[in-house]
Design a protein around this motif. Structure first.
Motif, mmCIF file in Angstrom:
data_model
loop_
_atom_site.group_PDB
_atom_site.id
_atom_site.type_symbol
_atom_site.label_atom_id
_atom_site.label_comp_id
_atom_site.label_asym_id
_atom_site.label_seq_id
_atom_site.Cartn_x
_atom_site.Cartn_y
_atom_site.Cartn_z
ATOM 1 N N GLY A 1 0.871 -1.324 0.139
ATOM 2 C CA GLY A 1 -0.048 -0.028 -0.087
ATOM 3 C C GLY A 1 0.740 1.282 0.246
ATOM 4 N N GLY A 2 2.103 0.840 0.070
ATOM 5 C CA GLY A 2 3.002 2.405 0.265
ATOM 6 C C GLY A 2 3.059 3.330 -0.962
ATOM 7 N N GLN A 3 2.864 2.743 -2.066
ATOM 8 C CA GLN A 3 2.870 3.470 -3.177
ATOM 9 C C GLN A 3 1.631 4.513 -3.345
ATOM 10 N N VAL A 4 0.409 4.324 -2.775
ATOM 11 C CA VAL A 4 -0.675 4.933 -2.896
ATOM 12 C C VAL A 4 -0.384 6.190 -1.705
ATOM 13 N N LEU A 5 0.353 5.839 -0.643
ATOM 14 C CA LEU A 5 0.629 7.109 0.305
ATOM 15 C C LEU A 5 1.661 7.685 -0.125
ATOM 16 N N ALA A 6 2.667 7.306 -1.199
ATOM 17 C CA ALA A 6 3.707 8.207 -1.513
ATOM 18 C C ALA A 6 3.057 9.131 -2.659
ATOM 19 N N LEU A 7 1.988 8.719 -3.435
ATOM 20 C CA LEU A 7 1.322 9.662 -4.092
ATOM 21 C C LEU A 7 0.415 10.752 -3.703
ATOM 22 N N LEU A 8 -0.043 10.479 -2.511
ATOM 23 C CA LEU A 8 -0.789 11.454 -1.655
ATOM 24 C C LEU A 8 0.070 12.426 -1.151
ATOM 25 N N PHE A 9 1.383 12.131 -1.060
ATOM 26 C CA PHE A 9 2.323 13.306 -0.258
ATOM 27 C C PHE A 9 3.167 13.570 -1.096
ATOM 28 N N GLN A 10 3.184 13.398 -2.458
ATOM 29 C CA GLN A 10 4.321 13.546 -3.494
ATOM 30 C C GLN A 10 4.922 14.908 -3.593
ATOM 31 N N ASN A 11 3.846 16.052 -3.384
ATOM 32 C CA ASN A 11 4.353 17.109 -3.296
ATOM 33 C C ASN A 11 4.793 18.183 -2.141
ATOM 34 N N HIS A 12 4.884 17.248 -1.078
ATOM 35 C CA HIS A 12 5.708 17.455 0.088
ATOM 36 C C HIS A 12 7.184 17.504 -0.383
ATOM 37 N N PRO A 13 8.156 18.507 0.648
ATOM 38 C CA PRO A 13 9.350 18.238 0.498
ATOM 39 C C PRO A 13 9.757 16.524 0.943
ATOM 40 N N LEU A 14 10.828 16.387 0.405
ATOM 41 C CA LEU A 14 11.497 14.993 0.419
ATOM 42 C C LEU A 14 11.659 14.355 1.783
ATOM 43 N N GLU A 15 12.182 15.183 2.941
ATOM 44 C CA GLU A 15 12.078 14.946 4.260
ATOM 45 C C GLU A 15 10.771 14.653 4.792
ATOM 46 N N SER A 16 9.690 15.474 4.519
ATOM 47 C CA SER A 16 8.274 15.410 5.049
ATOM 48 C C SER A 16 7.749 14.244 4.635
ATOM 49 N N ILE A 17 7.933 13.792 3.280
ATOM 50 C CA ILE A 17 7.504 12.647 2.713
ATOM 51 C C ILE A 17 8.004 11.453 3.553
ATOM 52 N N LYS A 18 9.220 11.239 3.338
ATOM 53 C CA LYS A 18 9.944 10.137 4.095
ATOM 54 C C LYS A 18 9.424 10.037 5.614
ATOM 55 N N SER A 19 9.454 10.967 6.382
ATOM 56 C CA SER A 19 9.154 11.095 7.835
ATOM 57 C C SER A 19 7.583 10.830 8.133
ATOM 58 N N THR A 20 6.651 11.575 7.245
ATOM 59 C CA THR A 20 5.290 11.130 7.191
ATOM 60 C C THR A 20 5.098 9.858 6.913
ATOM 61 N N LEU A 21 5.445 9.237 5.774
ATOM 62 C CA LEU A 21 5.150 7.840 5.246
ATOM 63 C C LEU A 21 5.689 6.778 6.594
ATOM 64 N N ALA A 22 6.739 7.162 7.045
ATOM 65 C CA ALA A 22 7.344 6.153 7.908
ATOM 66 C C ALA A 22 6.384 6.231 9.258
ATOM 67 N N ALA A 23 5.869 7.281 9.590
ATOM 68 C CA ALA A 23 4.827 7.390 10.797
ATOM 69 C C ALA A 23 3.791 6.785 10.562
ATOM 70 N N LEU A 24 3.165 6.968 9.531
ATOM 71 C CA LEU A 24 1.923 6.163 8.716
ATOM 72 C C LEU A 24 2.106 4.743 9.072
ATOM 73 N N TYR A 25 3.474 4.336 8.328
ATOM 74 C CA TYR A 25 3.875 2.905 8.169
ATOM 75 C C TYR A 25 3.791 2.261 9.574
ATOM 76 N N THR A 26 4.399 2.862 10.537
ATOM 77 C CA THR A 26 4.473 2.361 11.848
ATOM 78 C C THR A 26 3.210 2.306 12.438
ATOM 79 N N LEU A 27 2.344 3.470 12.413
ATOM 80 C CA LEU A 27 1.141 3.291 13.025
ATOM 81 C C LEU A 27 0.102 2.145 12.530
ATOM 82 N N PHE A 28 0.210 2.153 11.174
ATOM 83 C CA PHE A 28 -0.545 1.059 10.456
ATOM 84 C C PHE A 28 -0.007 -0.275 10.738
ATOM 85 N N SER A 29 1.282 -0.382 10.972
ATOM 86 C CA SER A 29 1.697 -1.645 11.291
ATOM 87 C C SER A 29 1.233 -2.301 12.736
ATOM 88 N N VAL A 30 1.463 -1.372 13.594
ATOM 89 C CA VAL A 30 1.001 -1.799 14.987
ATOM 90 C C VAL A 30 -0.351 -1.899 15.131
#
Length: 246
Positions: free
Chosen positions: A144-173
């Motif tokens: 499902g990661g590619q869908v999230l990457a598209l949602l936030f693709q216009n964010h700065p790179l650091e924001s994309i990486k950090s936001t997706l990582a936070a979502l992945y972590t919450l989602f996984s738990v």
């Protein structure tokens, strides 16, 4: 699945390479490794690989915690939560023999989304819808990661990486907890997840040494091609085992 030294080394090497490719191209690691893992054993997807990837997402989320988009993450999270329940329902209706076909189709869908859908306009409704699709695909096949990457693709790179990582972590738990409550998370799956964690940790640590050698434009095409080929092989193999292909 029965683990031995050979399978441990091979699987973790694949995860290390996939982690490097993800950091170099932005393509979700699940698209690369899910076909390979499913061909070894369906039991490695999705629970063990989601558990294993926590080793990576927790480090990334903590490191970039100041760059997390807290305004949009809320509705995406609710969408992902709903997607997990959809996946649990679908898993209860799908015969084990069809899982390879399901994984292969979801990977192809993820590749299609990556190529054809170029932008999302963030809104409460779009965030929830994107989270729902990502949560369903992520809980069913860890792609499902590619869908999230598209949602936030216009964010700065650091924001994309950090936001997706936070979502992945919450989602996984949350996903692991829900799957456990519904009897979809066994001790064998937990062991498999722990055995795959070293690949994510090593990949994260050594990726900066290699990503500078990749041309993102051509590397992404190569990775998506690998994902398509792997998913088609998985689909063909599943259909062959079901006597649908002569």
């Amino acid at each position: 699945m029965e683990w031995d030294i050979f399978s441990f080394v091979v699987i973790n090497v694949v995860i290390i390479i996939s982690s490097i490719l993800q950091m170099a191209t932005g393509v979700s690691v699940g698209m690369i490794i899910v076909p390979f893992l499913a061909m070894i054993s369906y039991t490695l997807v999705p629970v063990p690989i989601v558990l294993a990837s926590l080793a990576l997402t927790v480090m990334m989320a903590y490191k970039g915690r100041e760059h997390i988009d807290r305004d949009n993450i809320y509705h995406v999270s609710f969408g992902m939560l709903a997607g997990i329940f959809v996946a649990v329902f679908l898993f209860s209706k799908i015969d084990f023999a069809y899982l390879g076909l399901v994984f292969g189709v979801l990977i192809l869908l993820s590749v299609f989304i990556s190529i054809k859908i170029k932008s999302f306009r963030l809104s409460k409704e779009m965030n929830f819808a994107g989270g729902l699709v990502a949560g369903t695909m992520g809980a069913m096949a860890a792609v499902g990661g590619q869908v999230l990457a598209l949602l936030f693709q216009n964010h700065p790179l650091e924001s994309i990486k950090s936001t997706l990582a936070a979502l992945y972590t919450l989602f996984s738990v949350v996903m692991l907890l829900i799957f456990y409550l519904f009897g979809q998370f066994s001790s064998d799956q937990m062991i498999s997840g722990l055995y795959m964690m070293p690949g994510f940790i090593i990949g994260y640590l050594i990726a900066p040494r290699f990503t500078k050698y990749f041309d993102p434009k051509y590397s992404k095409t190569a990775v998506l091609t690998m994902a398509v080929v792997g998913s088609l092989i998985l689909i063909y193999r599943t259909l062959s085992e079901m006597d649908f292909v002569v």
